[in-house]
Design a protein around this motif. Structure first.
Motif, PDB file in Angstrom:
ATOM      1  N   TYR A 139       0.803  -1.219   0.000  1.00  0.00           N
ATOM      2  CA  TYR A 139       0.000   0.000   0.000  1.00  0.00           C
ATOM      3  C   TYR A 139       0.838   1.272   0.000  1.00  0.00           C
ATOM      4  O   TYR A 139       0.302   2.351  -0.230  1.00  0.00           O
ATOM      5  N   GLY A 140       2.118   1.168   0.306  1.00  0.00           N
ATOM      6  CA  GLY A 140       2.915   2.376   0.487  1.00  0.00           C
ATOM      7  C   GLY A 140       2.609   3.056   1.801  1.00  0.00           C
ATOM      8  O   GLY A 140       2.660   4.288   1.905  1.00  0.00           O
ATOM      9  N   ASN A 141       2.300   2.264   2.842  1.00  0.00           N
ATOM     10  CA  ASN A 141       1.953   2.805   4.149  1.00  0.00           C
ATOM     11  C   ASN A 141       3.205   3.082   4.974  1.00  0.00           C
ATOM     12  O   ASN A 141       4.282   2.544   4.684  1.00  0.00           O
ATOM     13  N   PRO A 142       3.092   3.879   6.035  1.00  0.00           N
ATOM     14  CA  PRO A 142       4.233   4.067   6.943  1.00  0.00           C
ATOM     15  C   PRO A 142       4.684   2.745   7.545  1.00  0.00           C
ATOM     16  O   PRO A 142       3.863   1.853   7.823  1.00  0.00           O
ATOM     17  N   TRP A 143       5.977   2.656   7.775  1.00  0.00           N
ATOM     18  CA  TRP A 143       6.593   1.444   8.325  1.00  0.00           C
ATOM     19  C   TRP A 143       7.818   1.872   9.102  1.00  0.00           C
ATOM     20  O   TRP A 143       8.397   2.937   8.823  1.00  0.00           O
ATOM     21  N   THR A 144       8.224   1.085  10.052  1.00  0.00           N
ATOM     22  CA  THR A 144       9.424   1.419  10.816  1.00  0.00           C
ATOM     23  C   THR A 144      10.569   0.509  10.422  1.00  0.00           C
ATOM     24  O   THR A 144      10.366  -0.593   9.907  1.00  0.00           O
ATOM     25  N   LYS A 145      11.767   0.981  10.706  1.00  0.00           N
ATOM     26  CA  LYS A 145      12.953   0.199  10.362  1.00  0.00           C
ATOM     27  C   LYS A 145      12.961  -1.145  11.078  1.00  0.00           C
ATOM     28  O   LYS A 145      13.292  -2.178  10.479  1.00  0.00           O
ATOM     29  N   SER A 146      12.597  -1.133  12.360  1.00  0.00           N
ATOM     30  CA  SER A 146      12.647  -2.372  13.132  1.00  0.00           C
ATOM     31  C   SER A 146      11.651  -3.395  12.606  1.00  0.00           C
ATOM     32  O   SER A 146      11.979  -4.590  12.465  1.00  0.00           O
ATOM     33  N   GLU A 147      10.418  -2.967  12.317  1.00  0.00           N
ATOM     34  CA  GLU A 147       9.426  -3.902  11.773  1.00  0.00           C
ATOM     35  C   GLU A 147       9.856  -4.419  10.409  1.00  0.00           C
ATOM     36  O   GLU A 147       9.636  -5.595  10.085  1.00  0.00           O
ATOM     37  N   CYS A 148      10.443  -3.557   9.631  1.00  0.00           N
ATOM     38  CA  CYS A 148      10.917  -3.975   8.309  1.00  0.00           C
ATOM     39  C   CYS A 148      11.979  -5.055   8.420  1.00  0.00           C
ATOM     40  O   CYS A 148      11.933  -6.080   7.732  1.00  0.00           O
ATOM     41  N   LYS A 149      12.948  -4.838   9.293  1.00  0.00           N
ATOM     42  CA  LYS A 149      14.049  -5.793   9.425  1.00  0.00           C
ATOM     43  C   LYS A 149      13.580  -7.130   9.994  1.00  0.00           C
ATOM     44  O   LYS A 149      14.151  -8.186   9.679  1.00  0.00           O
TER      45      LYS A 149
END
Length: 951
Positions: free
Chosen positions: A737-747
């Motif tokens: 969706y191109g939604n906000p995300w954080t670095k920690s959740e991404c990793k």
């Protein structure tokens, strides 16, 4: 001997004696009693009537719920992002061209592109947005991009009930039919792309063919019934739609075709119920529905395509002169048929989209350093050549000749016949076409040598200017055109007398110093098509108004259709350049790599599948392959696995979908062109169906493992699968969706190193996303803040700060030190610095300010004197002025100047005979400015980009 008694009317005829051997019935081993099965009946064992129109109301209710959920998932924030994403650059741009009726060339058939344009037009799109760059804003120009994205989204929604009904038509449980969902398809479903319509058309083909197969497998009683015909005709229409979206539909045709051949083979073996006449009835029914109907549908889409695109555009340079003449303002007036010495002629190349033999007042930077000869796709006065005889005509006085290229103007016209030796004199630069033993400018083959323009006004020339005319009779039209050169009708070679090479051109572009025009060489072993030329227009004073005229033949619809499809095929095959986000087929089933679609403001859209569903479907395909291999080995060893009804149904039903996966996957291994993850989506669709079928057989049909007798376990497994799929979907939804995300959740969820999105692009916390972005327009600045010299956000910031030595110098003692200064500047929309008085005046007006931040580093010595400057993003008063684009000055610097409107100039150039002038090339020279793309940034797939560039 007893004689046979002829039965009379009313006599009872005894039934025929039973055939030897036991009667064939379906197995009742598992407690399921099916209809009697005759070995002579071509109907399949264990088949039920799975007509989807007879589904119970509960299934239809469940289907409605699934469709609503699918719509919610695909339409959620479909307006996000409000800027151009990935190949919206191309397919949105094609919508603009459809609305303006401008011809373009793309490697894909037109159906989905026309529907995208239709949705945009219905929403009020006027074609006034060019979709030129990824990230270009939709909101300010008011583009109805949501409506255009709505068509692929609707197609994506349709895919969900389609897979449900397909599984029901196979005979699966409702629980099984609810398992088809995948968020790799979701990303493409929400953008102006072709993959969603392609998958939907493929899915509808799978549904209609499955329903038809179910009718066929029930035996002779269902043949040629209205339902049988309905599904067969529907399959043909869906095949036509699939191949009209993308040529990947040819793989779908191959899948259906192979299963059709299997059906016809089984019918051929039923000698009791299928007579030869009936077999041919089956054959021609399938021939008409599965071949004629798709071809007719495909032709119809191109007919509409041609009706929409009636004006010249970027793509007409790919097409032949005959094709181009069918476009508005491209049609040429009738021209003189006879070609005579002294004619002013334009000469076109026969093979590479008909560029003109061209020269201009620029020299080769290497080689002979003589004047360049190129192939140029547009009409231009630098395409005009005088056709001179090898010797000048005799003058009135003895032993004299008439000089100059116009020497033949007052003489009786003399035809140029096959075998004539001629010279080509360039009209605007007074140099002759010339070749010699010098290496070609780009091509380094020994058999290619340079072609140049050599000489000056009044120069008699030399032997390297002589070319022999060799008429290619097999390609020339008419008997006269095979004897002497005639405009348009005669195709010929120009063979250099001194070296024996032939004037040649091929799809090799010259560098920037020739504006990327096409290379022309003299080839000693060149292929025939690339060394063939013809004359398009001629003018000679001796040919009066009554002289014979000719023109291009109108190719007609079929001619245009065939030519366009050949160009599409050759262009598609030529897309072999690498791309930052391309991938190869071995990586697709394991989801090794995705595609970066878009990135901005610490948000990203990355084409990423649901790893759980994706890998599980691949495992299901592998499981079927293992089971099939073992069953073949067991069959060879004499085991009777194929006498078990359930196993036979597993082998055919699952095998049919696994075959669909193979047809849509393995052909890509044969392609050298650019490939991307989205090319796997049709195969993925079949893999997901295979996964559902494996689950259905394991839990509800196969005896001996205990799950069929305990359906609650199977339902619990289905709930667990759906729960895991939904959970996995939520993990990766920010990328879809191109939604906000954080670095920690991404990793945490980046399970493979080859998943090459960058987690560092995201913020550390969601709170940062709530702060105003640099590009966000602020409200009216409070008067007190402005007068105090404060930043609009409220933080103090001096308008001008004198540089001060840092408390902790960066450099060593005696060396320059790095210091920082901060200031707030106010500029208007043109970048002009506003004075404090102007800023104060604006506070009382309803003016919105745009806040931008920059950091500039200045290096000063110990006394505070400026040593040097390193730009940190621009912002100086003399910065922000972009260099003029090459197209604004004229793509050839010699041709900047007067220009008429495109439509008027093009019409005059097509309708008027060539006119000799002294000016150089027009501004239509190829643009030399290149966009430099950084690695890792989103880029449109070049399979469309290359197809829209003129040769």
């Amino acid at each position: 001997m007893a004689s046979a008694k002829t039965p009379r009317k009313g006599d009872r005829i005894p039934p025929p004696p039973p055939s030897p051997g036991p009667a064939r019935y379906l197995s009742t081993k598992n407690g399921i009693v099916q209809k009697p099965y005759s070995k002579d009946d071509y109907g399949s064992q264990g088949v039920k009537d799975n007509d989807i129109f007879n589904l119970p109301g509960s299934d239809w209710g469940f289907l409605v719920v699934l469709t609503i959920v699918a719509a919610a998932v695909r339409l959620f924030r479909i307006y996000q992002p409000p800027s151009v994403v990935f190949d919206e650059v191309h397919f949105g741009g094609f919508a603009t061209k459809y609305i303006h009726g401008k011809f373009f060339m793309d490697v894909h058939p037109p159906l989905a592109k026309m529907l995208i344009a239709l949705f945009g037009w219905l929403a009020g799109f006027k074609g006034d947005f060019d979709f030129k760059d990824i990230g270009k804003d939709y909101l300010e120009p008011g583009v109805p991009y949501v409506a255009m994205r709505l068509f692929p989204a609707i197609c994506g929604v349709i895919t969900i009930p389609t897979i449900f009904l397909t599984l029901k038509a196979i005979g699966s449980r409702t629980t099984t039919a609810a398992l088809g969902a995948e968020n790799g398809l979701l990303t493409n479903n929400r953008l102006i792309l072709l993959d969603s319509p392609l998958v939907t058309a493929t899915a509808l083909t799978g549904l209609t063919w499955t329903c038809f197969s179910n009718q066929h497998e029930q035996g002779p009683s269902k043949a040629f019934t209205p339902t049988w015909w309905f599904w067969l005709v529907s399959t043909g229409l869906c095949l036509g739609a699939t191949v009209s979206v993308k040529w990947v539909g040819l793989f779908t045709i191959g899948w259906v075709g192979s299963l059709t051949l299997l059906q016809l083979w089984v019918l051929l073996g039923d000698a009791q119920h299928v007579t030869p006449r009936l077999w041919f009835k089956h054959f021609f029914a399938r021939l008409f529905c599965l071949i004629i109907i798709p071809i007719g549908f495909y032709l119809g889409m191109f007919a509409i395509h041609f009706l929409c695109l009636v004006n010249p555009g970027e793509g007409d340079g790919f097409m032949s002169s005959e094709f181009q003449a069918t476009l508005n303002s491209k049609a040429m007036q009738d021209v003189n048929a006879d070609v005579v010495f002294g004619s002013r002629a334009t000469i076109r190349h026969h093979n590479t989209q008909g560029g003109y033999l061209h020269s201009h007042m620029h020299m080769y930077p290497e080689g002979s350093h003589q004047q360049q000869i190129t192939l140029y796709p547009h009409k231009d006065e630098n395409n005009v050549w005088y056709l001179e005889n090898q010797t000048q005509p005799e003058g009135a006085a003895p032993n004299t000749t008439i000089p100059g290229p116009k020497a033949w103007d007052e003489l009786k016209p003399a035809f140029i016949e096959d075998g004539a030796v001629i010279r080509l004199h360039h009209a605007t630069t007074a140099r002759r076409l010339h070749s010699h033993d010098v290496r070609a400018p780009v091509t380094e083959a020994e058999w290619q040598q340079e072609v140049s323009a050599y000489g000056y006004d009044g120069f008699e020339g030399d032997a390297n200017d002589f070319f022999k005319v060799e008429i290619i009779k097999s390609l020339s039209d008419g008997q006269e055109a095979k004897k002497r050169v005639r405009t348009i009708q005669t195709k010929f070679r120009l063979v250099h007398i001194m070296t024996g090479c032939a004037l040649f051109s091929h799809k090799v572009k010259l560098p920037d110093w020739a504006w990327e025009q096409q290379e022309v060489t003299c080839a000693k072993q060149g292929t025939l098509p690339n060394s063939i030329w013809y004359i398009e227009q001629i003018q000679h004073p001796g040919l009066g108004p009554d002289a014979e005229k000719v023109n291009y033949k109108h190719p007609g619809f079929l001619g245009k259709f065939w030519e366009l499809n050949k160009v599409m095929w050759s262009t598609n095959a030529g897309l072999t350049d690498s791309h930052a986000w391309d991938s190869r087929p071995p990586s697709w089933p394991i989801l090794k790599r995705g595609i970066n679609f878009w990135g901005k403001d610490n948000l990203q859209i990355y084409l990423m599948g649901n790893p759980f569903i994706w890998l599980s479907s691949t495992a299901a395909i592998a499981l079927y392959a293992v089971v099939k291999g073992l069953s073949v080995l067991r069959w060879q060893r004499g085991y009777d696995d194929y006498t078990v009804t359930t196993f036979k149904r597993f082998d055919y039903e699952v095998g049919m979908m696994a075959l669909g996966w193979a047809f849509h996957y393995f052909p890509f291994f044969l392609m050298d062109r650019q490939l991307f993850l989205h090319h796997y989506f049709p195969a993925l669709y079949f893999a997901i169906i295979t996964l559902c079928q494996v689950y259905d057989f394991a839990n509800f049909k196969v005896a001996g493992i205990g799950l069929r007798e305990r359906p609650a376990i199977g339902q619990a497994v289905a709930v667990a699968i759906i729960a895991v799929a939904i959970t996995t979907f939520t993990f990766y939804a920010p990328l879809a969706y191109g939604n906000p995300w954080t670095k920690s959740e991404c990793k945490q969820v980046k399970l493979m190193n080859t998943w090459d999105w960058d987690c560092n692009n995201f913020h550390d916390s969601y709170d940062i996303y709530k702060l105003p972005r640099n590009s966000t327009k602020a409200q009216k600045i409070p008067d007190t803040a402005a007068k105090a010299g404060r930043d609009p956000r409220g933080s103090p910031a001096e308008i001008s700060v004198t540089p001060q030595v840092s408390a902790q110098p960066v450099g060593a003692p005696g060396e320059p030190e790095t210091v920082r200064e901060e200031r707030v500047e106010y500029r208007d929309e043109n970048g002009r610095l506003l004075s404090p008085e102007e800023v104060d005046a604006l506070q009382n007006e309803d003016v919105a300010f745009e806040t931008k931040y920059e950091t500039r580093t200045r290096v000063v010595d110990e006394e505070g004197n400026l040593v040097g400057e390193e730009g940190g993003g621009g912002g100086g008063e003399d910065e922000g002025v972009y260099p003029v684009h090459a197209g604004e000055e004229g793509r050839n610097p010699n041709t900047a100047g007067e220009e008429k409107g495109d439509a008027q100039a093009e019409a005059e150039a097509n309708n008027a005979p060539p006119i000799v002038g002294a000016e150089a090339d027009t501004s239509k020279e190829a643009d030399v400015e290149r966009e430099k793309e950084s690695a890792g940034m989103a880029r449109p797939g070049s399979e469309r980009g290359e197809a829209t560039k003129s040769a």
